[in-house]
Design a protein around this motif. Structure first.
Motif, short mmCIF file in Angstrom:
data_model
loop_
_atom_site.label_atom_id
_atom_site.label_comp_id
_atom_site.label_asym_id
_atom_site.label_seq_id
_atom_site.Cartn_x
_atom_site.Cartn_y
_atom_site.Cartn_z
N ARG A 59 30.88 4.91 -13.55
CA ARG A 59 31.90 4.16 -12.81
C ARG A 59 33.16 3.98 -13.65
O ARG A 59 34.27 4.17 -13.15
CB ARG A 59 31.34 2.81 -12.38
CG ARG A 59 32.31 1.99 -11.55
CD ARG A 59 31.66 0.72 -11.02
NE ARG A 59 30.56 1.04 -10.12
CZ ARG A 59 29.81 0.11 -9.53
NH1 ARG A 59 30.04 -1.19 -9.75
NH2 ARG A 59 28.82 0.47 -8.73
N ARG A 60 32.98 3.63 -14.92
CA ARG A 60 34.13 3.49 -15.81
C ARG A 60 34.85 4.84 -15.97
O ARG A 60 36.08 4.90 -15.97
CB ARG A 60 33.69 2.97 -17.16
CG ARG A 60 34.83 2.77 -18.16
CD ARG A 60 34.38 2.02 -19.40
NE ARG A 60 33.39 2.75 -20.18
CZ ARG A 60 32.11 2.43 -20.24
NH1 ARG A 60 31.65 1.40 -19.55
NH2 ARG A 60 31.27 3.12 -20.98
N GLY A 61 34.07 5.90 -16.08
CA GLY A 61 34.66 7.22 -16.20
C GLY A 61 35.48 7.62 -14.99
O GLY A 61 36.55 8.23 -15.12
N GLU A 118 33.88 24.28 -20.62
CA GLU A 118 34.55 23.80 -21.82
C GLU A 118 34.27 22.33 -22.10
O GLU A 118 34.10 21.94 -23.27
CB GLU A 118 36.05 24.06 -21.71
CG GLU A 118 36.39 25.55 -21.75
CD GLU A 118 37.87 25.85 -21.65
OE1 GLU A 118 38.22 27.05 -21.67
OE2 GLU A 118 38.67 24.90 -21.55
N GLU A 119 34.21 21.51 -21.08
CA GLU A 119 33.94 20.09 -21.31
C GLU A 119 32.47 19.85 -21.66
O GLU A 119 32.16 19.07 -22.55
CB GLU A 119 34.36 19.25 -20.10
CG GLU A 119 35.85 19.26 -19.85
CD GLU A 119 36.65 18.87 -21.07
OE1 GLU A 119 36.24 17.94 -21.81
OE2 GLU A 119 37.69 19.50 -21.32
N PHE A 122 32.31 21.53 -25.45
CA PHE A 122 33.03 20.96 -26.58
C PHE A 122 33.03 19.44 -26.63
O PHE A 122 33.03 18.86 -27.71
CB PHE A 122 34.47 21.48 -26.58
CG PHE A 122 34.57 22.96 -26.79
CD1 PHE A 122 34.38 23.51 -28.04
CD2 PHE A 122 34.82 23.82 -25.73
CE1 PHE A 122 34.45 24.88 -28.26
CE2 PHE A 122 34.90 25.19 -25.92
CZ PHE A 122 34.71 25.73 -27.18
N ARG A 123 33.08 18.78 -25.48
CA ARG A 123 33.07 17.31 -25.47
C ARG A 123 31.71 16.74 -25.12
O ARG A 123 31.48 15.54 -25.24
CB ARG A 123 34.13 16.78 -24.50
CG ARG A 123 35.43 16.44 -25.17
CD ARG A 123 36.19 17.63 -25.70
NE ARG A 123 36.66 18.51 -24.65
CZ ARG A 123 37.37 19.63 -24.86
NH1 ARG A 123 37.65 20.00 -26.09
NH2 ARG A 123 37.77 20.37 -23.86
N GLY A 124 30.82 17.60 -24.66
CA GLY A 124 29.48 17.16 -24.32
C GLY A 124 28.47 17.55 -25.38
O GLY A 124 28.15 16.77 -26.27
N LEU A 204 31.99 11.93 -19.74
CA LEU A 204 32.70 13.20 -19.68
C LEU A 204 33.67 13.27 -18.50
O LEU A 204 34.48 14.19 -18.42
CB LEU A 204 31.70 14.37 -19.55
CG LEU A 204 31.15 14.99 -20.83
CD1 LEU A 204 30.27 16.18 -20.48
CD2 LEU A 204 32.26 15.42 -21.77
N ILE A 205 33.61 12.31 -17.60
CA ILE A 205 34.45 12.36 -16.40
C ILE A 205 35.94 12.31 -16.74
O ILE A 205 36.72 13.11 -16.19
CB ILE A 205 34.06 11.24 -15.42
CG1 ILE A 205 32.65 11.47 -14.90
CG2 ILE A 205 35.05 11.19 -14.25
CD1 ILE A 205 32.12 10.34 -14.01
#
Length: 231
Positions: A59-61, A118-119, A122-124, A204-205
């Motif tokens: 939800r925050r994402g 990519e997400e 690299f970010r996950g 990740l959102i």
């Protein structure tokens, strides 16, 4: 450590494949690679929360993502309105797309190909595995550097397709080398921003939303500007 090395090898193989196979296989390769990377992370003990895919932060994402998309639209609108920056939107690769190809690029290739892989990568997966071993700062630095290197191959044609890049660097061998270097550094810095969004939101959102908005809206505007210039 072995699972982290395996994830890097899988990602390196995917980089070769997505830059050499036909466009019809781009999205399937990205989806399969993202799934394999998540499987590797989970087998190494990384939780869904560590991957930025947990329910508690969704939800925050989403709130962060909506704000970021709005910011991208505002910045692009200003850039398009100013004559000084409008040339940056003129990209021959986008202008040559048909309307159907543009819709596919904006709604399928970018979100389910480029952004998803990519997400997740690299970010996950890589960020989570490196963070557990070396901490958030090192995870951000190393994954962002790898994100920059990931863009070496696709940035080699920038001087021949983007008017602003051609004006800045030229079209010779030196110009290509400088433009590729600039693209690698630029995407590495963008990677730092994406990592920080992922760290602060716990999801990740936000980086996915920002990444998707930058690419998809950018393609749409480049297509529109290219068609207006050619008419």
């Amino acid at each position: 450590m072995r699972m982290l090395i395996l994830a890097v090898v899988v990602l390196a193989a995917a980089n070769v494949l997505v830059n050499r196979l036909g466009p019809g296989l781009y999205v399937p390769v990205c989806v399969v690679t993202a799934a394999v990377l998540v499987l590797i992370a989970r087998r190494s003990g990384i939780t869904w929360e560590e991957l930025g895919l947990g329910r508690s932060s969704a939800r925050r994402g989403l709130r962060w993502g909506l704000v970021l998309v709005g910011a991208v639209l505002l910045v692009y609108a200003v850039g398009l309105a100013l004559p000084l920056t409008r040339e940056a939107f003129h990209d021959e690769r986008a202008a040559e797309l048909s309307a159907g190809q543009l819709v596919y690029r904006v709604l399928v290739r970018v979100p389910f190909g480029t952004v998803l892989l990519e997400e997740i990568a690299f970010r996950g997966v890589l960020w989570a595995m490196m963070r557990r071993r070396w901490g958030a700062a090192w995870a951000t630095a190393v994954s962002s550097a790898m994100f920059g290197l990931w863009h070496i191959q696709p940035s080699r044609g920038l001087t021949g397709s983007n008017a602003a890049v051609e004006t800045l660097f030229g079209t010779g061998t030196t110009g290509v080398a400088l433009s590729v270097t600039a693209a690698v550094l630029g995407t590495a810095l963008a990677g730092v921003v994406f990592c920080e969004l992922r760290r602060r939101s716990g999801s990740l959102i936000p980086p996915m939303a920002l990444h998707c908005a930058l690419n998809s809206v950018g393609y749409a505007l480049a297509w529109a500007v290219g068609r207006s210039w050619g008419s």
